[in-house]
Write a protein that holds these residues in place. Sequence first.
Motif, PDB file in Angstrom:
ATOM      1  N   THR A  50      38.157  42.123  39.427  1.00 24.52           N
ATOM      2  CA  THR A  50      37.534  41.631  40.653  1.00 24.52           C
ATOM      3  C   THR A  50      38.286  40.444  41.252  1.00 24.52           C
ATOM      4  O   THR A  50      37.819  39.842  42.211  1.00 24.52           O
ATOM      5  N   ASP A  51      39.437  40.112  40.676  1.00 22.65           N
ATOM      6  CA  ASP A  51      40.254  39.002  41.158  1.00 22.65           C
ATOM      7  C   ASP A  51      41.361  39.578  42.042  1.00 22.65           C
ATOM      8  O   ASP A  51      42.406  40.007  41.552  1.00 22.65           O
ATOM      9  N   LEU A  52      41.137  39.600  43.344  1.00 20.02           N
ATOM     10  CA  LEU A  52      42.037  40.283  44.262  1.00 20.02           C
ATOM     11  C   LEU A  52      43.464  39.736  44.221  1.00 20.02           C
ATOM     12  O   LEU A  52      44.412  40.524  44.126  1.00 20.02           O
ATOM     13  N   PRO A  53      43.685  38.411  44.303  1.00 14.70           N
ATOM     14  CA  PRO A  53      45.073  37.920  44.252  1.00 14.70           C
ATOM     15  C   PRO A  53      45.780  38.307  42.946  1.00 14.70           C
ATOM     16  O   PRO A  53      46.952  38.689  42.968  1.00 14.70           O
ATOM     17  N   VAL A  54      45.075  38.233  41.835  1.00 20.73           N
ATOM     18  CA  VAL A  54      45.685  38.584  40.550  1.00 20.73           C
ATOM     19  C   VAL A  54      46.005  40.071  40.502  1.00 20.73           C
ATOM     20  O   VAL A  54      47.056  40.496  40.004  1.00 20.73           O
ATOM     21  N   LEU A  55      45.101  40.880  41.046  1.00 21.49           N
ATOM     22  CA  LEU A  55      45.300  42.330  41.042  1.00 21.49           C
ATOM     23  C   LEU A  55      46.513  42.702  41.908  1.00 21.49           C
ATOM     24  O   LEU A  55      47.330  43.554  41.526  1.00 21.49           O
ATOM     25  N   ARG A  56      46.624  42.070  43.057  1.00 17.01           N
ATOM     26  CA  ARG A  56      47.775  42.351  43.928  1.00 17.01           C
ATOM     27  C   ARG A  56      49.076  41.892  43.276  1.00 17.01           C
ATOM     28  O   ARG A  56      50.110  42.570  43.374  1.00 17.01           O
TER      29      ARG A  56
END
Length: 257
Positions: free
Chosen positions: A26-32
């Motif tokens: 759910t951590d968008l910056p980390v996922l990207r």
Amino acid sequence: MLTSNGYVLDERRLGELTAVPDHERTDLPVLRERLQRDGYLLLRGLLDPQVVLEFRRYYFERTGAATDRASYRRVLFEQIVPGLEYATFCALLKGWFEWFLGGEPFLHRRKIIRQIAPGENGIGTATQAHYDLVYLRGGSDQVLSAWIPLGDCPVSRGGLTYLERSHHRVLADEETLKLPAASITADLPALAEQYDANWLVTDYAAGDVVIHTAHTIHAALDNVSDVMRLSTDIRYQRADDPIDARWQNHWHDQDWL
């Protein structure tokens, strides 16, 4: 022993496809950042396994009545591929892509279902090594592919394998050398040596989804199990990015894309 198109993969050139940890999902910056680093996101249980299995049942109920190749093709390309059930299933990922892309998502109409029977091997049976951009040059290079196993898919059943961090080299090569719309090779062991990289594999379960970039090299293993391997690959991108018009018709194995 793992094979692809009959070529035996070197055990020294095998690695594990790593799933996104729960605390990152759910951590968008980390996922990207993870996608940019690894070229793929393995998301365990992103879809409801029962929904996946229900679509698998629907598929085999429809195709099971086909008595020959011509009948199977009619069912696949005239009923299943353009059908409401398949469209509804593929739209299940729309919300995730809207969140991840940060804008209105666009699903390419050309969506592919792949059925691989046990024991099929030799050149041309499994998907050969390639990266998707060579087939999608009429649009954005930021299109993302979602590979979805339609049912459990252990390594023996012939799931997708990814060449470790290959997208970095592809991105660099794309600046000067744009490969034509064709596979790179069926010889996965030789390509691993050329790239000095491992082929990443894992056991997939119903509900798992792998998202990969248009530059990530991937291929399929041979199905050496006793169960049919069924999967689908679909492509999403931002709706406000350039769209490849050639991919806006329903998939057919004679569409030459």
